[in-house]
Structure formats: structure tokens, C-alpha cells
Design a protein around this motif. Sequence first.
Motif, PDB file in Angstrom:
ATOM      1  N   ALA A   1       0.810  -1.213   0.000  1.00 55.43           N
ATOM      2  CA  ALA A   1       0.000   0.000   0.000  1.00 55.43           C
ATOM      3  C   ALA A   1       0.845   1.265   0.000  1.00 55.43           C
ATOM      4  N   ASP A   2       2.013   1.207   0.633  1.00 58.16           N
ATOM      5  CA  ASP A   2       2.801   2.435   0.819  1.00 58.16           C
ATOM      6  C   ASP A   2       4.235   2.196   0.371  1.00 58.16           C
ATOM      7  N   ALA A   3       4.627   2.814  -0.747  1.00 61.11           N
ATOM      8  CA  ALA A   3       6.018   2.766  -1.211  1.00 61.11           C
ATOM      9  C   ALA A   3       6.542   4.181  -1.395  1.00 61.11           C
ATOM     10  N   ALA A   4       6.095   5.069  -0.510  1.00 65.00           N
ATOM     11  CA  ALA A   4       6.555   6.456  -0.574  1.00 65.00           C
ATOM     12  C   ALA A   4       7.939   6.560   0.052  1.00 65.00           C
ATOM     13  N   GLY A   5       8.786   7.350  -0.560  1.00 60.82           N
ATOM     14  CA  GLY A   5      10.142   7.524  -0.042  1.00 60.82           C
ATOM     15  C   GLY A   5      10.675   8.887  -0.383  1.00 60.82           C
ATOM     16  N   GLY A   6      11.966   9.056  -0.253  1.00 59.66           N
ATOM     17  CA  GLY A   6      12.568  10.339  -0.553  1.00 59.66           C
ATOM     18  C   GLY A   6      14.073  10.275  -0.465  1.00 59.66           C
ATOM     19  N   PHE A   7      14.714  11.378  -0.840  1.00 60.94           N
ATOM     20  CA  PHE A   7      16.163  11.485  -0.844  1.00 60.94           C
ATOM     21  C   PHE A   7      16.611  12.436   0.265  1.00 60.94           C
ATOM     22  N   PRO A   8      17.898  12.378   0.624  1.00 58.81           N
ATOM     23  CA  PRO A   8      18.388  13.245   1.707  1.00 58.81           C
ATOM     24  C   PRO A   8      18.172  14.734   1.478  1.00 58.81           C
ATOM     25  N   ASP A   9      18.017  15.160   0.209  1.00 58.15           N
ATOM     26  CA  ASP A   9      17.796  16.591  -0.048  1.00 58.15           C
ATOM     27  C   ASP A   9      16.366  17.033   0.239  1.00 58.15           C
ATOM     28  N   GLY A  10      15.514  16.087   0.679  1.00 62.39           N
ATOM     29  CA  GLY A  10      14.139  16.422   0.998  1.00 62.39           C
ATOM     30  C   GLY A  10      13.143  16.120  -0.093  1.00 62.39           C
ATOM     31  N   SER A  11      13.592  15.780  -1.307  1.00 61.66           N
ATOM     32  CA  SER A  11      12.672  15.459  -2.395  1.00 61.66           C
ATOM     33  C   SER A  11      11.957  14.151  -2.098  1.00 61.66           C
ATOM     34  N   GLU A  12      10.693  14.089  -2.481  1.00 60.47           N
ATOM     35  CA  GLU A  12       9.874  12.913  -2.230  1.00 60.47           C
ATOM     36  C   GLU A  12       9.650  12.132  -3.521  1.00 60.47           C
ATOM     37  N   VAL A  13       9.608  10.804  -3.419  1.00 59.87           N
ATOM     38  CA  VAL A  13       9.387   9.945  -4.575  1.00 59.87           C
ATOM     39  C   VAL A  13       8.400   8.861  -4.193  1.00 59.87           C
ATOM     40  N   GLU A  14       7.834   8.225  -5.222  1.00 60.27           N
ATOM     41  CA  GLU A  14       6.885   7.131  -5.009  1.00 60.27           C
ATOM     42  C   GLU A  14       7.289   5.956  -5.880  1.00 60.27           C
TER      43      GLU A  14
ATOM     44  N   VAL B   1       9.624   2.635  -7.435  1.00 62.61           N
ATOM     45  CA  VAL B   1      10.867   2.582  -8.200  1.00 62.61           C
ATOM     46  C   VAL B   1      10.858   3.589  -9.340  1.00 62.61           C
ATOM     47  N   GLU B   2       9.666   3.863  -9.905  1.00 60.56           N
ATOM     48  CA  GLU B   2       9.580   4.848 -10.980  1.00 60.56           C
ATOM     49  C   GLU B   2      10.020   6.228 -10.492  1.00 60.56           C
ATOM     50  N   GLY B   3       9.645   6.558  -9.269  1.00 60.95           N
ATOM     51  CA  GLY B   3      10.046   7.839  -8.709  1.00 60.95           C
ATOM     52  C   GLY B   3      11.540   7.920  -8.448  1.00 60.95           C
ATOM     53  N   VAL B   4      12.128   6.810  -7.983  1.00 63.05           N
ATOM     54  CA  VAL B   4      13.575   6.794  -7.744  1.00 63.05           C
ATOM     55  C   VAL B   4      14.321   6.965  -9.058  1.00 63.05           C
ATOM     56  N   GLU B   5      13.891   6.224 -10.093  1.00 61.54           N
ATOM     57  CA  GLU B   5      14.551   6.343 -11.406  1.00 61.54           C
ATOM     58  C   GLU B   5      14.452   7.757 -11.946  1.00 61.54           C
ATOM     59  N   ALA B   6      13.264   8.352 -11.843  1.00 61.93           N
ATOM     60  CA  ALA B   6      13.087   9.718 -12.361  1.00 61.93           C
ATOM     61  C   ALA B   6      13.962  10.705 -11.608  1.00 61.93           C
ATOM     62  N   ALA B   7      14.084  10.529 -10.297  1.00 58.30           N
ATOM     63  CA  ALA B   7      14.905  11.442  -9.509  1.00 58.30           C
ATOM     64  C   ALA B   7      16.381  11.312  -9.871  1.00 58.30           C
ATOM     65  N   LEU B   8      16.850  10.088 -10.094  1.00 59.21           N
ATOM     66  CA  LEU B   8      18.243   9.890 -10.475  1.00 59.21           C
ATOM     67  C   LEU B   8      18.526  10.479 -11.857  1.00 59.21           C
ATOM     68  N   LEU B   9      17.574  10.330 -12.772  1.00 61.23           N
ATOM     69  CA  LEU B   9      17.768  10.838 -14.133  1.00 61.23           C
ATOM     70  C   LEU B   9      17.608  12.354 -14.205  1.00 61.23           C
ATOM     71  N   LYS B  10      16.976  12.936 -13.205  1.00 65.34           N
ATOM     72  CA  LYS B  10      16.804  14.389 -13.189  1.00 65.34           C
ATOM     73  C   LYS B  10      18.138  15.093 -13.003  1.00 65.34           C
ATOM     74  N   ARG B  11      19.050  14.433 -12.279  1.00 57.87           N
ATOM     75  CA  ARG B  11      20.401  14.984 -12.100  1.00 57.87           C
ATOM     76  C   ARG B  11      21.408  13.924 -12.555  1.00 57.87           C
ATOM     77  N   PRO B  12      21.536  13.728 -13.854  1.00 57.25           N
ATOM     78  CA  PRO B  12      22.364  12.628 -14.366  1.00 57.25           C
ATOM     79  C   PRO B  12      23.836  12.753 -14.014  1.00 57.25           C
ATOM     80  N   GLU B  13      24.311  13.992 -13.811  1.00 57.36           N
ATOM     81  CA  GLU B  13      25.731  14.163 -13.521  1.00 57.36           C
ATOM     82  C   GLU B  13      26.133  13.502 -12.202  1.00 57.36           C
ATOM     83  N   VAL B  14      25.186  13.338 -11.277  1.00 60.61           N
ATOM     84  CA  VAL B  14      25.500  12.696  -9.998  1.00 60.61           C
ATOM     85  C   VAL B  14      25.746  11.205 -10.212  1.00 60.61           C
ATOM     86  N   PHE B  15      24.830  10.563 -10.945  1.00 57.38           N
ATOM     87  CA  PHE B  15      25.008   9.137 -11.238  1.00 57.38           C
ATOM     88  C   PHE B  15      26.247   8.912 -12.095  1.00 57.38           C
ATOM     89  N   LEU B  16      26.438   9.752 -13.119  1.00 55.01           N
ATOM     90  CA  LEU B  16      27.612   9.607 -13.985  1.00 55.01           C
ATOM     91  C   LEU B  16      28.905   9.778 -13.198  1.00 55.01           C
TER      92      LEU B  16
END
Length: 456
Positions: free
Chosen positions: A373-386, A388-403
Motif C-alpha cells: 500500500a505504501d512505497a513512498a520515499g525520498g532522498f536526503p535533499d528532501g525530495s519525495e518519490v513514489e 521505483v519509478e520515482g527513484v529512477e526519475a529522480a536519479l535521471l533528473k540529475r544525471p551528472e550525480v550518477f555519472l
Amino acid sequence: LSARIKAAAGPRELVVAFLQKPGALIQTLRQPYDARINTHRSPRQGPAVFEVTVIGPYEAQGPGDTPSRRRILVSKEPREILAPLLRRAFRRPVTDADLERYLKFADLEDALTAILSSSEFLFRVERDPEGLPPRTAYKLSDLELATRLSFFLWSGPPDDALLAAAEKGLDLEKEARRMLADPRARALAGNFAPQWLHLRNLDAATPDARLFPDFDDNLRQAMRLETELLFEEIVREDRSVLDLLRTDHTYLNERLAKHYGVPHVYGARFRRVERPGGILRHASVLTVTSYATRTSPVLRGKWILETLLGTPPPPPPPDVPALEEKISETLPIRERLARHRNNPTCASCHRLIDPVGFALEHFDALGRRRDVADAAGGFPDGSEVEGVEGVEAALLKRPEVFLGAMTEKLLTYALGRAVEPSDGPAVRKIVREGGRFSDIVVGIVKSVPFRMRRTP
């Protein structure tokens, strides 16, 4: 079981199996109790081959003709045999003194044994120039760079073409692109990817047999190969490494497809299957970040922060009790961790780690989708995600960090040492040059950390 077979010299494919035998009893609806779990955690009902050992030859009728013999015995003259062998074994031009040393052996087999026992063959030695003060940087020779490049991309010694290029004047970018196009670059998928993504921990994964009775070594190997095949595709097709997060397909065989609930995939052969297939959805990653009985938002959150973002959380303080020692296991995992965070000693780290791990709760401890029922999460910067799709979108939003995180791991693999603060400018320059895999590799081999060393 032991058997002796007769075979001609040369490469042969050996297949071992148990022959099908008819049942002694007529099958009925009544069946005896069958636990189907053996020592190696395999849910099989019949016998299976665990290991095959081939020894011999016995009563050999001559040496035979094999590719390895043809490659070694290029002539009847010992000098002409040893010269190319020494060049490949020592990864450098051969001197007359080298040849004389090994020509003293009366028997070619003894000479080969001595070559393969030499420290120049067994170790990759980069000798510091004499007279340099401590902590002085200097350039590696082209032959040393050729060896460093070959073990980086192929996990093995240089080929003749690379040695020849090093003797004439090494073009690192040209050779790196040639080597990436070679099938031997698959070594990156088999060696670097498992180290970076912690896939090697799959060998130690032992999910609870009562909760996960279908887990066996076949599934374990299929999990790992799915991730390696995706990484190999990125290398082979020279695609952006961001496709590891956003790809629309994956590679499955029948065993893994059944695990995921994907229909119409049959046989042991892996094939491309169209479905969201980023590594955050791979059973390999989700299994190594779980416990034997349940998922772990803590392990999954730590894995994402450390592996994909390059920001590992601080180590836990000493004498922190395990989660199960203080909080009842009957509570939902989110509530259990919330109570764990009430401890001021634990809160500082878990407030960073747990939220991003909660976003993967749609997957069970073996990486299968489940209703949560609940897969809400977030990152240390305070951004919230829902989810695995939310985690992927957040990582791709700042690609230079992953790269940047991936580049640091690949640079560590190439150098054989940890990345230091002084390597930061090189990493940032590589990230700015693009996200294709070849761009990252070329950036690494042309960088100062790769081309230079520092005296102790």
C-alpha cells in the motif's frame, strides 16, 4: 561416478547428463511427500550433475594437434619458439639476455615452467625511476600503459597489436576504442559490473527456504546474468550508461521469467524481453539488498546512496543494537524503523538512508513485484518519490550525480586503488565530456591519474 572415454586431442565439448529411465510404478494421483530441497537448495525431483572433473590423458598415442601446440611450437628452433612467448608473457620487448636465460634449459617444458613462474609474468610491476624525491609524479612508459589498459578493459595481458603499438608510440584513445569493440571487452561485464553493483554478494545470499522454497542456484545465476547482459549491451553498443536506469527491456530465460511472472519465455537461453528493465528492478540487486526473511529499506537505501550516488552514509556508531533486538518483528517494517529512529543514536543515519529504501518496497526480498500500500520515499535533499519509478526519475533528473559516481567506480577499477580527492578534477572533466560508455573509458585512459604515478 567414474567413466573413461576415448577422444582425439584438441578442443572437445563434453556433455554429461543422466539418462531418462521409465518409472517402476504406475503414476497415480497419490504421491509421497516430497520436500524437494537438497543440500544445494535446488527444488529438483531427480538427480542432477553438480561437478565434472576431467583428468588424463591415459595411454596417449602421441602429442596430437591442438591450437595451443600450434601457437607455441611455431618453429623447430628454440629461439624462435621462446622469443614470442617471452614477449607475450612479460608484456614487453625481449632482450638477448632474456633469451639466453631461458635457452639454458635443455627441455622446452622446463623453459615454459620457468617463464610462467617468473615474477615478470605473475606480477604487474611499475617501477619508479631512480632518484626521484618522494611523492613526485611521473609519466608511465607506453609499455606500462599498454599493460594497464589491457587489464582494465580485458582483464588480461596485451595482445600483439597493443604491444606493437606501445613499441611505436601508444595512441591511448585509438587503442581503447579498438579494444572496446573486441569481444574480450565482455570482461567488464563479468568483472567490473559485479564489483560495482555488489552482485558477487549473490553467492552468499541464502533466502529462508520456508519463505522462499523456489530459490535455488539456477535462479541465483540467472539473476546475476540478467544484470551482466544488460551491462554488456551498454558496452557493446556504446550506449549511455544512463540506460542502466531507464532501459525498456531486459534479458530473461525461462527460470527467471517464471520468477518475475513473465509468460511465453521457454528454455535456458537468455533472450531480450520488452519490459521496464533498469537495474533497480533487477532481482540480483534487490536480493543482495535484502535479508534472508524480509526486505531491508536500510540496505537498499544504503546501496542507492553509495553505489548510484557516490554518497555513502557514515558508518554506524559502536554498540548500536540490531533492529530485532529492541523492536517486535510483528510490526510493519515502516513502523519498526520509525521506532528505531526514535533512538537519537540511530536517527542521524536512518533519516538519510531509510526513505529512499522505502520506495523499493513494491519488490519482495527476491525482487518480485508485490502489492504494497505504501512505497513512498525520498532522498536526503528532501525530495519525495513514489516507488521505483520515482527513484529512477529522480536519479535521471540529475544525471551528472550518477555519472560521477559510476566514473569514480570505473576509475578505481582501472587504477587498482581508491579514488582520492586529487582525482576529483579528472572525474568532473570525464563527466562533462558525455555519458556514453566509450566516452567515459576514453576519458579515464587519457586522464592524469591513469597516465601517471607518484613515488611513495
